[in-house]
Design a protein around this motif. Structure first.
Motif: not given
Length: 307
Positions: A221-227
């Motif tokens: 979820a964190a990496m999706l947000s960053v992307q």
């Protein structure tokens, strides 16, 4: 074939060297050498791989592609970060476009906001055509080691010596660190709901593949947000930059069905920018993803990219 996502913790490692970055020509020979190198590169690039107009399915020449790019107010070029040929194509395209009409600006995913002041300070000096080692320019720009200078040096020197502004298009690491904690969701019809509401799921699938399915849900979820926040930042910068503007970023950022183009549509309500994806031969690039694809010969990095 997989295009690497540009997550701050998963930046690809590239080890191919550019001989032009390792020496400085004498001042008396610099202009002649640069002209000869540009002519040689132009000849090589025009014959490199094949270019397809995905809208018509027809093969086009490099000159025909240039004619299309030259009339677009905003262009996104999606690359595979560890492919030297992609950076050579980008360099050639920018040189040729500037010859056809004044270039408004160039934006680089490889530059963070905290480097912008350094870019703005170094650029006017470089436009006086000083004799300087490219590596020294990298030091002055605080160029990030994760973007291998051996891969990007020639391209960066070209845009830094050019008369148009160069803008950062990424997030600072401090911003990314906070995004990992907060995990904000980007608001926007296209960036959330395009492709029958599957943008998030497709991006999650890509992230899982890039991590060999060894990633837990909170980190996913964190990496999706960053992307998506990175895509939104690139879209904001592209829209604010002087036109005609060219953004150079990783291929997933460029894809019309997943990346920056969706955020441009969210922010403007208008059409997406023109998208050119650079891909190795054998890759699958579909009509919804780009307007043009330039297929290049497969060249494996000397050392496997770190994940």
């Amino acid at each position: 074939m997989k295009f690497p996502l540009s997550f701050s913790a998963v930046l690809p490692a590239c080890v191919l060297a550019l001989s032009a970055c390792s020496s400085v020509a004498p001042a008396t020979d610099a202009a002649t050498g640069a002209a000869a190198a540009a002519a040689s590169a132009a000849q090589d690039v025009r014959q490199l791989g094949e270019i397809v107009d995905l809208r018509s399915g027809q093969r086009v020449t490099a000159e025909q592609l240039l004619a299309q790019l030259a009339v677009a107010p905003r262009v996104i070029i999606g690359e595979q970060h560890d492919q030297l040929s992609h950076h050579q194509i980008e360099q050639w395209l920018l040189q040729q476009l500037q010859g056809q009409r004044p270039q408004g600006s160039v934006l680089l995913e490889m530059l963070n906001p905290d480097q912008q002041a350094k870019v703005d300070k170094v650029k006017p000096w470089l436009q006086t055509d000083p004799v300087v080692r490219p590596e020294h320019v990298a030091e002055l720009l605080a160029w990030q080691p994760s973007w291998k200078w051996a891969q990007y040096g020639d391209l960066v020197m070209t845009v830094m010596r050019a008369p148009y502004p160069v803008w950062s298009a990424n997030l600072d690491r401090s911003e990314i660190k906070q995004l990992f904690i907060d995990k904000p969701v980007v608001q926007g019809k296209h960036s959330n709901l395009a492709n029958d509401g599957k943008v998030h799921e497709k991006l999650k699938d890509i992230i899982r593949v890039m991590h060999d399915n060894q990633i837990d849900e909170p980190r996913l979820a964190a990496m999706l947000s960053v992307q998506q926040q990175r895509d939104r930042r690139m879209a904001e910068r592209l829209l604010a930059a002087p036109a005609p503007a060219v953004l150079i970023a990783g291929a997933y950022h460029a894809h019309k069905d997943l990346g920056v183009p969706l955020h441009v549509q969210d922010l403007t309500g208008g059409p997406a920018p023109l998208v050119l994806v650079l891909a190795q031969q054998g890759a699958t690039v579909l009509v919804p993803q780009a307007d043009f694809v330039w297929f290049t010969p497969v060249v494996a990095p000397a050392v496997a990219s770190a994940k």
